[in-house]
Design a protein around this motif. Structure first.
Motif, PDB file in Angstrom:
ATOM      1  N   SER A 195       0.846  -1.189   0.000  1.00 57.25           N
ATOM      2  CA  SER A 195       0.000   0.000   0.000  1.00 57.25           C
ATOM      3  C   SER A 195       0.885   1.244   0.000  1.00 57.25           C
ATOM      4  O   SER A 195       2.052   1.196   0.411  1.00 57.25           O
ATOM      5  CB  SER A 195      -0.931  -0.003   1.219  1.00 57.25           C
ATOM      6  OG  SER A 195      -1.842  -1.081   1.146  1.00 57.25           O
ATOM      7  N   HIS A 196       0.298   2.351  -0.426  1.00 59.45           N
ATOM      8  CA  HIS A 196       1.096   3.546  -0.694  1.00 59.45           C
ATOM      9  C   HIS A 196       0.522   4.779  -0.012  1.00 59.45           C
ATOM     10  O   HIS A 196      -0.673   4.855   0.284  1.00 59.45           O
ATOM     11  CB  HIS A 196       1.161   3.795  -2.206  1.00 59.45           C
ATOM     12  CG  HIS A 196       1.867   2.711  -2.951  1.00 59.45           C
ATOM     13  ND1 HIS A 196       3.120   2.866  -3.492  1.00 59.45           N
ATOM     14  CD2 HIS A 196       1.499   1.422  -3.228  1.00 59.45           C
ATOM     15  CE1 HIS A 196       3.489   1.742  -4.069  1.00 59.45           C
ATOM     16  NE2 HIS A 196       2.517   0.845  -3.928  1.00 59.45           N
ATOM     17  N   VAL A 197       1.418   5.750   0.202  1.00 59.41           N
ATOM     18  CA  VAL A 197       1.036   7.081   0.669  1.00 59.41           C
ATOM     19  C   VAL A 197       1.071   8.005  -0.542  1.00 59.41           C
ATOM     20  O   VAL A 197       2.076   8.060  -1.264  1.00 59.41           O
ATOM     21  CB  VAL A 197       2.007   7.600   1.753  1.00 59.41           C
ATOM     22  CG1 VAL A 197       1.685   9.050   2.107  1.00 59.41           C
ATOM     23  CG2 VAL A 197       1.934   6.722   2.987  1.00 59.41           C
ATOM     24  N   ILE A 222      -3.796   2.810  -2.565  1.00 59.35           N
ATOM     25  CA  ILE A 222      -3.505   4.000  -1.764  1.00 59.35           C
ATOM     26  C   ILE A 222      -4.109   3.837  -0.375  1.00 59.35           C
ATOM     27  O   ILE A 222      -5.322   3.714  -0.216  1.00 59.35           O
ATOM     28  CB  ILE A 222      -4.060   5.270  -2.430  1.00 59.35           C
ATOM     29  CG1 ILE A 222      -3.516   5.398  -3.860  1.00 59.35           C
ATOM     30  CG2 ILE A 222      -3.705   6.506  -1.602  1.00 59.35           C
ATOM     31  CD1 ILE A 222      -2.019   5.501  -3.958  1.00 59.35           C
ATOM     32  N   ALA A 223      -3.245   3.842   0.629  1.00 57.49           N
ATOM     33  CA  ALA A 223      -3.698   3.692   2.009  1.00 57.49           C
ATOM     34  C   ALA A 223      -3.950   5.029   2.687  1.00 57.49           C
ATOM     35  O   ALA A 223      -4.746   5.126   3.625  1.00 57.49           O
ATOM     36  CB  ALA A 223      -2.668   2.905   2.816  1.00 57.49           C
ATOM     37  N   CYS A 224      -3.258   6.082   2.231  1.00 65.33           N
ATOM     38  CA  CYS A 224      -3.383   7.394   2.867  1.00 65.33           C
ATOM     39  C   CYS A 224      -3.128   8.479   1.839  1.00 65.33           C
ATOM     40  O   CYS A 224      -2.140   8.413   1.091  1.00 65.33           O
ATOM     41  CB  CYS A 224      -2.393   7.516   4.032  1.00 65.33           C
ATOM     42  SG  CYS A 224      -2.505   9.075   4.941  1.00 65.33           S
ATOM     43  N   VAL A 225      -4.017   9.464   1.789  1.00 64.73           N
ATOM     44  CA  VAL A 225      -3.867  10.615   0.897  1.00 64.73           C
ATOM     45  C   VAL A 225      -3.625  11.849   1.754  1.00 64.73           C
ATOM     46  O   VAL A 225      -4.394  12.130   2.688  1.00 64.73           O
ATOM     47  CB  VAL A 225      -5.111  10.827   0.016  1.00 64.73           C
ATOM     48  CG1 VAL A 225      -4.924  12.044  -0.891  1.00 64.73           C
ATOM     49  CG2 VAL A 225      -5.397   9.586  -0.812  1.00 64.73           C
ATOM     50  N   LEU A 226      -2.558  12.597   1.442  1.00 67.19           N
ATOM     51  CA  LEU A 226      -2.183  13.785   2.209  1.00 67.19           C
ATOM     52  C   LEU A 226      -2.159  15.009   1.305  1.00 67.19           C
ATOM     53  O   LEU A 226      -1.772  14.914   0.138  1.00 67.19           O
ATOM     54  CB  LEU A 226      -0.787  13.621   2.810  1.00 67.19           C
ATOM     55  CG  LEU A 226      -0.583  12.508   3.842  1.00 67.19           C
ATOM     56  CD1 LEU A 226       0.908  12.381   4.131  1.00 67.19           C
ATOM     57  CD2 LEU A 226      -1.350  12.817   5.097  1.00 67.19           C
ATOM     58  N   ALA A 232       4.669  13.032   5.590  1.00 71.48           N
ATOM     59  CA  ALA A 232       4.671  11.741   4.889  1.00 71.48           C
ATOM     60  C   ALA A 232       5.786  10.796   5.341  1.00 71.48           C
ATOM     61  O   ALA A 232       5.531   9.605   5.577  1.00 71.48           O
ATOM     62  CB  ALA A 232       4.723  11.966   3.375  1.00 71.48           C
ATOM     63  N   LEU A 235       5.103   8.665   8.318  1.00 73.57           N
ATOM     64  CA  LEU A 235       4.124   7.595   8.139  1.00 73.57           C
ATOM     65  C   LEU A 235       4.770   6.314   7.622  1.00 73.57           C
ATOM     66  O   LEU A 235       4.172   5.241   7.711  1.00 73.57           O
ATOM     67  CB  LEU A 235       3.031   8.044   7.162  1.00 73.57           C
ATOM     68  CG  LEU A 235       2.261   9.312   7.540  1.00 73.57           C
ATOM     69  CD1 LEU A 235       1.204   9.598   6.496  1.00 73.57           C
ATOM     70  CD2 LEU A 235       1.636   9.180   8.917  1.00 73.57           C
ATOM     71  N   THR A 239       6.173   0.835   9.160  1.00 72.93           N
ATOM     72  CA  THR A 239       5.093   0.268   8.344  1.00 72.93           C
ATOM     73  C   THR A 239       5.695  -0.327   7.073  1.00 72.93           C
ATOM     74  O   THR A 239       6.893  -0.162   6.803  1.00 72.93           O
ATOM     75  CB  THR A 239       4.061   1.336   7.940  1.00 72.93           C
ATOM     76  OG1 THR A 239       4.615   2.184   6.907  1.00 72.93           O
ATOM     77  CG2 THR A 239       3.660   2.189   9.125  1.00 72.93           C
ATOM     78  N   LEU A 241       4.416   0.652   4.186  1.00 71.95           N
ATOM     79  CA  LEU A 241       3.935   1.597   3.181  1.00 71.95           C
ATOM     80  C   LEU A 241       5.079   2.087   2.299  1.00 71.95           C
ATOM     81  O   LEU A 241       6.249   2.080   2.695  1.00 71.95           O
ATOM     82  CB  LEU A 241       3.262   2.789   3.861  1.00 71.95           C
ATOM     83  CG  LEU A 241       1.977   2.493   4.637  1.00 71.95           C
ATOM     84  CD1 LEU A 241       1.555   3.718   5.444  1.00 71.95           C
ATOM     85  CD2 LEU A 241       0.864   2.074   3.683  1.00 71.95           C
TER      86      LEU A 241
END
Length: 311
Positions: A195-197, A222-226, A232, A235, A239, A241
């Motif tokens: 999974s990606h940030v 996509i695990a997290c959108v900032l 970043a 994060l 993990t 990620l």
């Protein structure tokens, strides 16, 4: 037609401040006037232009459609008046002036420390106000005169805008080093299995990394959108990620044993980071000076820059 002799042209300066600040108290501070004086000036402007111009909304004043129409021509007219009435040259050591810049946190990380050092060294009376917006928002703010310069990655610009390339940038990936022990990087299969940030300041636009992955026949999870880059890397630690972002933003982590930084496992085109401004400020000596300082910092010509931009 209004007789210019009967109009206080200082009202236009008040309108400019109100459109930029969208708040009477902040406009008053900006103009070094009292709040009642600015309120009175707004009343005169409403009468003069037969329009409410700014009405109360959530969080401040909201420009009317007429005010939106006026913003661009007003900024252009005042810029020309300032050039006409200002000194023939710009003396950095004695100048007292503020400039408004728009950039992302990536742009601020890459250029702002060096720029501020250069400005403070040669022009201590110059103030910088930095704001952030989407790419489209930055272009609109420059066009409307709300900011003087914007730094970022821009599509073909509308008429009336000018640009100068500052540097070429590429992408890199970063993961927790413990998750790639013995390898130091990920191949395409392993990259897509994780999974990606995603860092993005704009909604709806196809991310260039996702576009490149799709062209290679894959799709990221996509695990997290900032909306900003600065948090970043934190994060990623602890993990599995993956963060894929501009290489310069990862420069400080390349020697950090907690992280592994490596080339993307697929073809990913780089991008040009640019400076943009409006035609109406092209001849402004102060803005010309500031543009040259930005270019010098980007080229690594200002001493003491914390981040090398020659990569």
């Amino acid at each position: 037609m209004n007789d210019l002799r009967a109009i206080d042209l200082n009202l236009l300066v008040v309108l400019e401040a109100l459109l930029a600040e969208r708040h009477i108290s902040r406009a008053a501070l900006r103009l070094h006037l009292s709040q009642p004086a600015v309120s009175h000036a707004l009343g005169r402007l409403r009468q003069l232009l037969d329009d409410p111009l700014l009405v109360r909304g959530q969080g401040g004043l909201v420009p009317s459609p007429r005010a939106h129409e006026l913003a661009g021509p007003l900024a252009e007219a005042l810029a020309q008046v300032r050039i006409l009435l200002g000194p023939s040259g710009f003396q950095p050591a004695t100048a007292r002036r503020g400039f408004r810049l728009a950039m992302s946190d990536y742009g601020a990380m890459a250029l702002l420390p060096g720029l501020l050092r250069a400005v403070r060294k040669t022009a201590p009376g110059i103030d910088l106000v930095v704001s952030q917006a989407s790419r489209e928002g930055m272009v609109a703010k420059v066009a409307d005169g709300e900011v003087d310069l914007a730094l970022g990655v821009f599509e073909p610009l509308p008429d009336g805008m000018r640009s100068a390339p500052l540097f070429e940038e590429s992408y890199a990936c970063m993961v927790d080093a413990a998750t790639v022990r013995g390898l130091g990087k990920l191949d395409q299969v392993a990259y897509l299995a994780r999974s990606h940030v995603l860092v993005t300041a704009h909604g709806g636009r196809v991310d260039p990394v996702d576009a490149a992955v799709a062209k290679a026949g894959g799709r990221r999870k996509i695990a997290c959108v900032l909306p900003h880059w600065s948090v970043a890397p934190a994060l990623i630690a602890g993990t599995n990620l993956v963060l894929t972002t501009a290489r310069r933003s990862l420069a400080a982590f390349e020697e950090d044993a907690r992280f592994a930084v490596f080339e993307p496992p697929f073809a990913l085109p780089g991008f040009t980071f640019s400076l943009i401004w409006h035609d109406r400020t092209e001849a402004d000596p102060g803005q010309t000076w500031l543009r040259e300082r930005v270019k010098a910092v980007a080229a690594g010509d200002e001493p003491g820059d914390a981040i090398s931009l020659r990569r």
